[in-house]
Write a protein that holds these residues in place. Sequence first.
Motif, PDB file in Angstrom:
ATOM      1  N   TYR A 411      37.564  -3.331 122.980  1.00  0.00           N
ATOM      2  CA  TYR A 411      37.494  -5.135 122.900  1.00  0.00           C
ATOM      3  C   TYR A 411      36.830  -5.583 123.321  1.00  0.00           C
ATOM      4  O   TYR A 411      37.496  -5.935 124.593  1.00  0.00           O
ATOM      5  N   HIS A 412      35.880  -6.936 123.300  1.00  0.00           N
ATOM      6  CA  HIS A 412      35.311  -8.050 123.840  1.00  0.00           C
ATOM      7  C   HIS A 412      36.019  -8.918 123.568  1.00  0.00           C
ATOM      8  O   HIS A 412      35.660  -8.944 122.018  1.00  0.00           O
ATOM      9  N   CYS A 413      36.760  -9.912 123.892  1.00  0.00           N
ATOM     10  CA  CYS A 413      36.507 -11.580 122.995  1.00  0.00           C
ATOM     11  C   CYS A 413      36.363 -12.847 124.157  1.00  0.00           C
ATOM     12  O   CYS A 413      36.608 -12.811 125.041  1.00  0.00           O
ATOM     13  N   LYS A 414      36.245 -13.040 123.322  1.00  0.00           N
ATOM     14  CA  LYS A 414      35.155 -14.738 123.806  1.00  0.00           C
ATOM     15  C   LYS A 414      36.115 -15.406 123.395  1.00  0.00           C
ATOM     16  O   LYS A 414      36.030 -15.768 121.874  1.00  0.00           O
ATOM     17  N   GLU A 415      36.876 -16.285 124.386  1.00  0.00           N
ATOM     18  CA  GLU A 415      37.540 -17.526 124.023  1.00  0.00           C
ATOM     19  C   GLU A 415      37.441 -19.035 125.078  1.00  0.00           C
ATOM     20  O   GLU A 415      37.210 -18.175 126.066  1.00  0.00           O
ATOM     21  N   VAL A 416      38.250 -19.480 124.780  1.00  0.00           N
ATOM     22  CA  VAL A 416      38.773 -21.048 125.536  1.00  0.00           C
ATOM     23  C   VAL A 416      39.517 -20.237 126.514  1.00  0.00           C
ATOM     24  O   VAL A 416      40.291 -19.409 126.515  1.00  0.00           O
ATOM     25  N   SER A 417      39.962 -21.260 127.622  1.00  0.00           N
ATOM     26  CA  SER A 417      40.409 -20.566 128.692  1.00  0.00           C
ATOM     27  C   SER A 417      41.639 -20.257 128.603  1.00  0.00           C
ATOM     28  O   SER A 417      41.873 -19.589 129.011  1.00  0.00           O
ATOM     29  N   MET A 418      42.110 -21.348 127.835  1.00  0.00           N
ATOM     30  CA  MET A 418      43.618 -21.176 128.061  1.00  0.00           C
ATOM     31  C   MET A 418      43.676 -19.698 127.394  1.00  0.00           C
ATOM     32  O   MET A 418      44.529 -18.896 127.262  1.00  0.00           O
ATOM     33  N   LEU A 419      43.467 -19.734 126.245  1.00  0.00           N
ATOM     34  CA  LEU A 419      44.247 -18.446 125.590  1.00  0.00           C
ATOM     35  C   LEU A 419      42.877 -17.144 125.988  1.00  0.00           C
ATOM     36  O   LEU A 419      43.569 -16.091 125.892  1.00  0.00           O
TER      37      LEU A 419
END
Length: 557
Positions: A411-419
């Motif tokens: 599993y790979h997730c792209k998100e904003v830095s806080m998340l």
Amino acid sequence: MFWDDIKLVTEQVQKYGLRKPFVDLGGLEKPTIADYDLTIKTGDQSARYVGLRQRPFDHIDPSYLILNPEKGDPAIEALPQKYINFFGTAVCLNVIEHIENPLEVFRAFYEIMKPNSLLVISTVFLFPYHPSPRDYWRYSPEGLRFLSKEAGFTVLECDWRLSIPASAGILDIHTLKPQEIISVFVTLTKGEFATTTGVTYPLPNRESGNEIANRLIEIEKIAVKISNCVEQTRTSLDSDSTIAYLQKSRRQIADVLLNLPAEHLPNIYLAELAKISQNLASSAIKEQPLTEKEIIFIEQILEEQRQCYSLPEWEYIPQKWAKNNLKVKGWNVESILEIRKANWSRFQELLQMDKPVAKNYGTHNTYMAYAYVLALTTQRKERISILDWGGGLGEYYLLSKALLPDVEIDYHCKEVSMLCQAGRELLPEAKFYDDDSECFEQSYDLVVASSSLQYSENWQGVVSQLEAVSRSYLYITRLPIVHKVDSFVVLQRPYQYGYGTEYLGWFLNRGEFLNYMNRGKMELVREFIIAEGFPVPGAPEPGEGRGFLFRPRGTEK
């Protein structure tokens, strides 16, 4: 110095453990400290400047040393002449942008640190020119990793930190022009490293010249106390002492807010109290009767909320993506992180039960449609890889594992830095990216963009990147769609969900969207109706939530 630097160092020392002696390299006894959050919330530029009644890190180690050439100490490059393998914990905050030779300085860092030591460095990536006496460099995480490894360090953490858009209302104090601020940090060790945690350090009290800012600071302190209390006593919330403590905290909140001018009450409630409400709602305090003072407070705050909610949740923006003309905080904000974290454990529990996995039809339908997509992707496979574009803390990963416990999921997730930072802590086996380029270095069996594509101004560019790394399926869902009019932009104020932020997003014309998708290698497999309409005042057409599953053309059915 940023107030966030003090928070960063405190977090890192709590996480990895304090080693002595502790030194601040290039620090000051009484630095100018900027807390930009206070200016954002009050609208007062001067509110950002806060003072402490102590040195910045006395709350961690009252005996810590400050070394600074301005008071006659050696420059960092010369410190190995006096200190070799000497310091156990060191911080260097917003200094390395001012030094001439970064690699020489990092090698000096290495020589003065003990084995099994901790070094925290922060610096700016986007910030106005500020010579002190000179201003030489700006660093990315990649740059800090390179310098650290070249000097011999092991990198424990390295990431973006502060991320404040120009639209947040912070002005360059010299030019009075809007400024964007992004900082970066790295946490390093020398040789073998053993974490020694277990100590919590309360942050120092800070004071602003703005009275409203000081009230906000009081509320933040109460919020931290309540959060700690609820977390530490979650298994014994029926105890009399816990109830008494939470009641006292509730009274403190009422006292602070009742003394605020009425015009500030809605903003502060939405900005600060959502996370407090989440914590109190999960505790036994909700069963206790309100005091007379609290009843007065509730009546007043409800009235202010009604006035505040006269601003609609949705607003039509005819000038399209007009971010420069609106106060839009976006997704990388503390309130979103807090709400997501508060809901995390409950979602895990629901996945193990026989109840619906959501409270509303739209979200439940979203998860069930995803289950269909996951089943197609996993046919005859023992292992699959997933890229979740805008995937929050990794909720789809939890759902995938619950549905397919025998399938290995990369599993790979792209998100904003806080998340991303929180996701790495909650799901260490997953991979989180706050850098677009890193997640596109490989391809995936399934690429998911759930309630995320519409928040990209250049949605076509994002689609092209997602297509390029989709081996089997591309699933774009929870996408606001219109049918009769051209695509348009809306502003959403999700205050009622506890999100103290605003963001812009597209309502895409279905024909335009599908025509763009049909231009390349992808073909439509199935369309999903996800949620009912989104009525936007003044918009030419209400939107509805749709999902679209694509696969590369010519793929075997």
